[in-house]
Motif scaffolding. Structure first.
Motif, PDB file in Angstrom:
ATOM      1  N   LEU A  56      13.769  37.900  33.990  1.00 24.19           N
ATOM      2  CA  LEU A  56      12.810  36.995  33.360  1.00 24.19           C
ATOM      3  C   LEU A  56      13.539  35.782  32.786  1.00 24.19           C
ATOM      4  CD1 LEU A  56      10.389  39.400  31.433  1.00 24.19           C
ATOM      5  CD2 LEU A  56       9.766  37.872  33.318  1.00 24.19           C
ATOM      6  N   ILE A  57      14.674  36.039  32.153  1.00 21.45           N
ATOM      7  CA  ILE A  57      15.437  34.960  31.522  1.00 21.45           C
ATOM      8  C   ILE A  57      16.060  34.044  32.576  1.00 21.45           C
ATOM      9  CG2 ILE A  57      17.446  34.446  30.078  1.00 21.45           C
ATOM     10  CD1 ILE A  57      16.820  37.095  28.584  1.00 21.45           C
ATOM     11  N   SER A  58      16.706  34.633  33.574  1.00 26.16           N
ATOM     12  CA  SER A  58      17.373  33.809  34.590  1.00 26.16           C
ATOM     13  C   SER A  58      16.370  33.001  35.408  1.00 26.16           C
ATOM     14  CB  SER A  58      18.230  34.691  35.506  1.00 26.16           C
ATOM     15  OG  SER A  58      17.433  35.650  36.190  1.00 26.16           O
ATOM     16  N   ASP A  59      15.226  33.587  35.731  1.00 28.99           N
ATOM     17  CA  ASP A  59      14.206  32.855  36.492  1.00 28.99           C
ATOM     18  C   ASP A  59      13.619  31.705  35.680  1.00 28.99           C
ATOM     19  OD1 ASP A  59      14.609  34.571  38.573  1.00 28.99           O
ATOM     20  OD2 ASP A  59      12.712  35.663  38.351  1.00 28.99           O
ATOM     21  N   ALA A  60      13.541  31.897  34.358  1.00 33.97           N
ATOM     22  CA  ALA A  60      12.968  30.857  33.497  1.00 33.97           C
ATOM     23  C   ALA A  60      13.844  29.614  33.430  1.00 33.97           C
ATOM     24  CB  ALA A  60      12.740  31.403  32.094  1.00 33.97           C
ATOM     25  N   ALA A  61      15.096  29.736  33.883  1.00 29.65           N
ATOM     26  CA  ALA A  61      15.980  28.563  33.915  1.00 29.65           C
ATOM     27  C   ALA A  61      15.478  27.518  34.897  1.00 29.65           C
ATOM     28  CB  ALA A  61      17.403  28.989  34.269  1.00 29.65           C
ATOM     29  N   THR A  62      14.872  27.976  35.986  1.00 24.01           N
ATOM     30  CA  THR A  62      14.357  27.048  36.999  1.00 24.01           C
ATOM     31  C   THR A  62      12.836  26.913  36.934  1.00 24.01           C
ATOM     32  OG1 THR A  62      14.366  28.877  38.595  1.00 24.01           O
ATOM     33  CG2 THR A  62      16.275  27.415  38.576  1.00 24.01           C
ATOM     34  N   THR A  63      12.165  27.995  36.508  1.00 20.94           N
ATOM     35  CA  THR A  63      10.702  27.953  36.385  1.00 20.94           C
ATOM     36  C   THR A  63      10.305  28.497  35.017  1.00 20.94           C
ATOM     37  OG1 THR A  63      10.532  28.414  38.773  1.00 20.94           O
ATOM     38  CG2 THR A  63       8.521  28.608  37.450  1.00 20.94           C
ATOM     39  N   PRO A  64      10.213  27.629  34.023  1.00 21.64           N
ATOM     40  CA  PRO A  64       9.827  28.096  32.684  1.00 21.64           C
ATOM     41  C   PRO A  64       8.466  28.790  32.700  1.00 21.64           C
ATOM     42  CG  PRO A  64      10.699  25.862  32.583  1.00 21.64           C
ATOM     43  CD  PRO A  64      10.524  26.188  34.046  1.00 21.64           C
ATOM     44  N   ILE A  65       8.316  29.755  31.815  1.00 17.93           N
ATOM     45  CA  ILE A  65       7.063  30.491  31.687  1.00 17.93           C
ATOM     46  C   ILE A  65       6.124  29.694  30.792  1.00 17.93           C
ATOM     47  CG2 ILE A  65       6.005  32.652  30.924  1.00 17.93           C
ATOM     48  CD1 ILE A  65       8.710  34.014  31.384  1.00 17.93           C
ATOM     49  N   GLN A  66       4.930  29.416  31.288  1.00 17.62           N
ATOM     50  CA  GLN A  66       3.954  28.661  30.513  1.00 17.62           C
ATOM     51  C   GLN A  66       3.160  29.604  29.633  1.00 17.62           C
ATOM     52  OE1 GLN A  66       4.147  25.310  30.952  1.00 17.62           O
ATOM     53  NE2 GLN A  66       2.782  24.985  29.192  1.00 17.62           N
ATOM     54  N   ILE A  67       3.284  29.435  28.314  1.00 10.43           N
ATOM     55  CA  ILE A  67       2.534  30.236  27.352  1.00 10.43           C
ATOM     56  C   ILE A  67       1.697  29.263  26.531  1.00 10.43           C
ATOM     57  CG2 ILE A  67       2.654  31.920  25.472  1.00 10.43           C
ATOM     58  CD1 ILE A  67       5.402  32.722  26.450  1.00 10.43           C
ATOM     59  N   GLY A  68       0.429  29.150  26.885  1.00  7.80           N
ATOM     60  CA  GLY A  68      -0.416  28.151  26.239  1.00  7.80           C
ATOM     61  C   GLY A  68       0.103  26.759  26.526  1.00  7.80           C
ATOM     62  N   ASP A  69       0.396  26.023  25.486  1.00  8.55           N
ATOM     63  CA  ASP A  69       0.892  24.654  25.627  1.00  8.55           C
ATOM     64  C   ASP A  69       2.407  24.581  25.750  1.00  8.55           C
ATOM     65  OD1 ASP A  69      -1.700  23.680  25.356  1.00  8.55           O
ATOM     66  OD2 ASP A  69      -1.538  23.541  23.161  1.00  8.55           O
ATOM     67  N   TYR A  70       3.067  25.732  25.715  1.00 11.94           N
ATOM     68  CA  TYR A  70       4.519  25.723  25.624  1.00 11.94           C
ATOM     69  C   TYR A  70       5.180  26.228  26.913  1.00 11.94           C
ATOM     70  CZ  TYR A  70       3.064  25.490  20.765  1.00 11.94           C
ATOM     71  OH  TYR A  70       2.442  25.150  19.594  1.00 11.94           O
ATOM     72  N   ALA A  71       6.240  25.551  27.314  1.00 14.54           N
ATOM     73  CA  ALA A  71       7.046  25.969  28.454  1.00 14.54           C
ATOM     74  C   ALA A  71       8.280  26.686  27.932  1.00 14.54           C
ATOM     75  CB  ALA A  71       7.445  24.762  29.294  1.00 14.54           C
ATOM     76  N   VAL A  72       8.395  27.971  28.242  1.00 11.22           N
ATOM     77  CA  VAL A  72       9.462  28.811  27.700  1.00 11.22           C
ATOM     78  C   VAL A  72      10.537  28.981  28.754  1.00 11.22           C
ATOM     79  CG1 VAL A  72      10.011  31.078  26.759  1.00 11.22           C
ATOM     80  CG2 VAL A  72       7.830  29.989  26.191  1.00 11.22           C
TER      81      VAL A  72
END
Length: 256
Positions: free
Chosen positions: A43-59
């Protein structure tokens, strides 16, 4: 102190992974501890290229370890269930699926990270003041880069979180005056073995310095033993101390 939290938080992930693997039929996070940890790391490594969208925030991969850092603090059933539910939602969101009711712990952490003036934000600011007030830290960014690279292997999740440059690097122009504690003043000390904030080794150091103290060791992972951790042995020691100042005759190791 902040760097000491890195190994403790990696152990916390291992402890949670064991718990989650035993409940794979409920959460489907992995049938073994290694699988659960691998899911978190992916989850962490993938978020480096594709952040997880949680509401208005890109994680991204910088924010996600902070979520793990907060969720791994305690090992009670309630805390572990909340961590598992947060991970299930993160996995769904990372896959691009819609999650109708975002877990309140997740929304709270988004606020803490992105809206630091609200909610728990001031608490984290206070923590920084405590950590930075204890010691002076190097101001050379290369020192932190080297520490980060040194610990990528043994801290795959938290190397960046706990070895990054902090406000402490520029907090003071000179080192704070050290106050050495070395006395026999009677005091009660409660310390959990799996504490991810004030680690057990640090607790032992304080106990050695406070020679008149009695140490009550509580097996388990929590930062605040009394009263919420519900350990009868620790609660009895605290209640006696608060009632009349009495200390155990010797150091105590409680049962879990």
């Amino acid at each position: 102190m902040f760097q000491d939290m890195g190994p403790a938080n990696e152990k916390a992930i291992d402890g949670f992974s064991q718990w989650a693997a035993e409940r794979n039929s409920t959460y489907a996070l992995g049938s073994t501890p290694a699988e659960v940890r691998a899911l978190i790391e992916k989850l962490i490594s993938d978020a480096a290229t594709t952040p997880i969208q949680i509401g208005d925030y890109a994680v991204d991969d910088h924010v996600l370890p902070f979520l793990m850092y907060v969720n791994g603090t305690g090992d009670t059933e309630k805390e572990s269930e909340a961590f598992a539910q947060v991970l299930v939602q993160l996995r769904e969101l990372a896959a691009g699926k819609t999650v109708e009711d975002i877990h309140p712990q997740l929304t709270g952490l988004m606020q803490a990270w992105f809206q630091t003036e609200l909610g728990t934000g001031p608490d984290y600011a206070g923590t920084i003041a405590i950590v930075c007030g204890d010691v002076s830290m190097p101001s050379d960014p290369a020192w932190y880069r080297n520490k980060l690279e040194e610990h990528r292997g043994d801290q795959p999740i938290f190397a960046g979180t706990h070895n990054t440059i902090m406000p402490c690097a520029f907090w003071r122009s000179e080192a704070p005056k050290r106050i050495d504690i070395d006395n026999n003043v009677p005091a009660l000390q409660i310390q959990a073995t799996g504490d991810t904030r004030t680690t057990y080794d640090e607790g032992l150091g304080m106990h050695e310095a406070m020679k008149g103290s009695r140490l009550v060791t509580v097996p388990g992972r929590t930062h605040a033993v009394f009263p919420g951790y519900a350990n009868t042995c620790a609660n009895a020691a605290v209640n006696s101390y608060l009632l009349d100042g009495s200390l155990p005759a010797e150091d105590v190791v409680c049962e879990s």
